[in-house]
Design a protein around this motif. Structure first.
Motif, PDB file in Angstrom:
ATOM      1  N   LYS A  90       9.881  -5.881 -50.735  1.00 49.64           N
ATOM      2  CA  LYS A  90       9.294  -5.101 -51.818  1.00 49.64           C
ATOM      3  C   LYS A  90       9.387  -3.763 -51.943  1.00 49.64           C
ATOM      4  O   LYS A  90       9.385  -3.144 -50.687  1.00 49.64           O
ATOM      5  CB  LYS A  90       7.688  -5.285 -52.165  1.00 49.64           C
ATOM      6  N   LEU A  91       9.588  -3.111 -52.893  1.00 49.71           N
ATOM      7  CA  LEU A  91       9.560  -1.490 -53.089  1.00 49.71           C
ATOM      8  C   LEU A  91       8.601  -0.960 -52.433  1.00 49.71           C
ATOM      9  O   LEU A  91       8.584   0.018 -51.539  1.00 49.71           O
ATOM     10  CB  LEU A  91       9.812  -1.017 -54.403  1.00 49.71           C
ATOM     11  N   SER A  92       7.189  -1.321 -52.538  1.00 52.19           N
ATOM     12  CA  SER A  92       6.345  -0.562 -52.053  1.00 52.19           C
ATOM     13  C   SER A  92       6.270  -0.796 -50.425  1.00 52.19           C
ATOM     14  O   SER A  92       5.613  -0.045 -49.898  1.00 52.19           O
ATOM     15  CB  SER A  92       4.874  -1.450 -52.476  1.00 52.19           C
ATOM     16  N   ASP A  93       6.942  -1.710 -49.992  1.00 51.74           N
ATOM     17  CA  ASP A  93       7.170  -1.898 -48.388  1.00 51.74           C
ATOM     18  C   ASP A  93       8.137  -0.868 -47.894  1.00 51.74           C
ATOM     19  O   ASP A  93       7.934  -0.642 -46.494  1.00 51.74           O
ATOM     20  CB  ASP A  93       7.343  -3.213 -48.077  1.00 51.74           C
ATOM     21  N   VAL A  94       9.170  -0.632 -48.618  1.00 49.22           N
ATOM     22  CA  VAL A  94      10.151   0.515 -48.089  1.00 49.22           C
ATOM     23  C   VAL A  94      10.099   1.699 -48.554  1.00 49.22           C
ATOM     24  O   VAL A  94      11.020   2.611 -48.275  1.00 49.22           O
ATOM     25  CB  VAL A  94      11.542  -0.344 -48.368  1.00 49.22           C
ATOM     26  N   LEU A  95       9.211   1.980 -49.726  1.00 48.99           N
ATOM     27  CA  LEU A  95       9.334   3.222 -50.379  1.00 48.99           C
ATOM     28  C   LEU A  95       9.273   4.499 -49.424  1.00 48.99           C
ATOM     29  O   LEU A  95      10.104   5.365 -49.493  1.00 48.99           O
ATOM     30  CB  LEU A  95       8.363   3.441 -51.177  1.00 48.99           C
ATOM     31  N   GLN A  96       8.641   4.495 -48.237  1.00 49.21           N
ATOM     32  CA  GLN A  96       8.168   5.594 -47.404  1.00 49.21           C
ATOM     33  C   GLN A  96       9.549   5.706 -46.495  1.00 49.21           C
ATOM     34  O   GLN A  96       9.717   6.713 -45.844  1.00 49.21           O
ATOM     35  CB  GLN A  96       7.037   5.468 -46.557  1.00 49.21           C
ATOM     36  N   GLU A  97      10.172   4.628 -46.309  1.00 47.13           N
ATOM     37  CA  GLU A  97      11.450   4.604 -45.535  1.00 47.13           C
ATOM     38  C   GLU A  97      12.781   4.955 -46.136  1.00 47.13           C
ATOM     39  O   GLU A  97      14.031   4.896 -45.374  1.00 47.13           O
ATOM     40  CB  GLU A  97      11.481   3.292 -44.795  1.00 47.13           C
ATOM     41  N   LEU A  98      12.937   5.015 -47.451  1.00 40.94           N
ATOM     42  CA  LEU A  98      13.960   5.125 -48.169  1.00 40.94           C
ATOM     43  C   LEU A  98      14.668   6.468 -47.866  1.00 40.94           C
ATOM     44  O   LEU A  98      14.184   7.678 -47.675  1.00 40.94           O
ATOM     45  CB  LEU A  98      13.850   5.240 -49.629  1.00 40.94           C
ATOM     46  N   ASN A  99      15.855   6.452 -47.750  1.00 41.82           N
ATOM     47  CA  ASN A  99      16.835   7.749 -47.535  1.00 41.82           C
ATOM     48  C   ASN A  99      16.602   8.471 -48.904  1.00 41.82           C
ATOM     49  O   ASN A  99      16.443   8.230 -49.961  1.00 41.82           O
ATOM     50  CB  ASN A  99      18.244   7.483 -47.032  1.00 41.82           C
ATOM     51  N   GLU A 100      17.075   9.536 -48.820  1.00 44.58           N
ATOM     52  CA  GLU A 100      17.039  10.625 -49.858  1.00 44.58           C
ATOM     53  C   GLU A 100      17.828  10.290 -51.102  1.00 44.58           C
ATOM     54  O   GLU A 100      17.296  10.341 -52.174  1.00 44.58           O
ATOM     55  CB  GLU A 100      17.338  12.110 -49.304  1.00 44.58           C
ATOM     56  N   THR A 101      18.959   9.717 -50.791  1.00 39.16           N
ATOM     57  CA  THR A 101      19.802   9.292 -51.784  1.00 39.16           C
ATOM     58  C   THR A 101      18.957   8.404 -52.804  1.00 39.16           C
ATOM     59  O   THR A 101      18.926   8.340 -54.042  1.00 39.16           O
ATOM     60  CB  THR A 101      21.091   8.828 -51.481  1.00 39.16           C
ATOM     61  N   SER A 102      18.469   7.149 -52.121  1.00 40.68           N
ATOM     62  CA  SER A 102      17.791   5.989 -52.871  1.00 40.68           C
ATOM     63  C   SER A 102      16.520   6.624 -53.507  1.00 40.68           C
ATOM     64  O   SER A 102      16.195   6.259 -54.608  1.00 40.68           O
ATOM     65  CB  SER A 102      17.669   4.967 -51.761  1.00 40.68           C
ATOM     66  N   LEU A 103      15.851   7.301 -52.771  1.00 38.29           N
ATOM     67  CA  LEU A 103      14.472   8.139 -53.366  1.00 38.29           C
ATOM     68  C   LEU A 103      14.747   8.930 -54.402  1.00 38.29           C
ATOM     69  O   LEU A 103      14.244   8.893 -55.631  1.00 38.29           O
ATOM     70  CB  LEU A 103      13.834   8.789 -52.111  1.00 38.29           C
ATOM     71  N   SER A 104      16.035   9.689 -54.426  1.00 34.41           N
ATOM     72  CA  SER A 104      16.206  10.443 -55.644  1.00 34.41           C
ATOM     73  C   SER A 104      16.654   9.637 -56.890  1.00 34.41           C
ATOM     74  O   SER A 104      16.399   9.992 -57.882  1.00 34.41           O
ATOM     75  CB  SER A 104      17.552  11.535 -55.242  1.00 34.41           C
ATOM     76  N   GLN A 105      17.287   8.607 -56.558  1.00 35.32           N
ATOM     77  CA  GLN A 105      17.774   7.666 -57.758  1.00 35.32           C
ATOM     78  C   GLN A 105      16.458   7.204 -58.487  1.00 35.32           C
ATOM     79  O   GLN A 105      16.384   7.230 -59.567  1.00 35.32           O
ATOM     80  CB  GLN A 105      18.647   6.679 -57.207  1.00 35.32           C
ATOM     81  N   LEU A 106      15.602   6.713 -57.634  1.00 30.74           N
ATOM     82  CA  LEU A 106      14.222   6.198 -58.205  1.00 30.74           C
ATOM     83  C   LEU A 106      13.508   7.355 -59.088  1.00 30.74           C
ATOM     84  O   LEU A 106      12.989   7.072 -60.304  1.00 30.74           O
ATOM     85  CB  LEU A 106      13.166   5.680 -57.274  1.00 30.74           C
ATOM     86  N   ARG A 107      13.322   8.369 -58.538  1.00 37.00           N
ATOM     87  CA  ARG A 107      12.752   9.460 -58.956  1.00 37.00           C
ATOM     88  C   ARG A 107      13.379  10.083 -60.184  1.00 37.00           C
ATOM     89  O   ARG A 107      12.749  10.317 -61.288  1.00 37.00           O
ATOM     90  CB  ARG A 107      12.473  11.013 -58.199  1.00 37.00           C
TER      91      ARG A 107
END
Length: 79
Positions: free
Chosen positions: A45-62
């Motif tokens: 689930k996204l909630s379980d991995v959100l804090q561990e995402l790399n900057e690229t994946s996190l930037s895409q979501l944001r």
């Protein structure tokens, strides 16, 4: 000023997790590609991995969450 940016990102990450936390990584990979949340299974689930995402994946979501595009993209990918 960097501190303010960090606070905004944390707030946005919390909003993403609250609203889309149950979304599976596999669904998000349909949107962002196989490299999204690298190292995590499709069934996580996204909630379980959100804090561990790399900057690229996190930037895409944001990027998509801010203007409200993420809802539509997840709905389309879930079909």
């Amino acid at each position: 000023m960097k501190h303010d940016l960090d606070d905004r990102h944390r707030d946005q990450d919390g909003e993403i997790s609250k609203k889309h936390g149950n979304t599976l990584v596999g669904t998000l990979r349909k949107i962002y590609g196989r490299g999204f949340a690298a190292g995590h299974p499709d069934t996580a689930k996204l909630s379980d991995v959100l804090q561990e995402l790399n900057e690229t994946s996190l930037s895409q979501l944001r990027h998509d969450h801010g203007p409200g595009h993420l809802d539509k993209k997840i709905a389309k990918a879930s079909k």
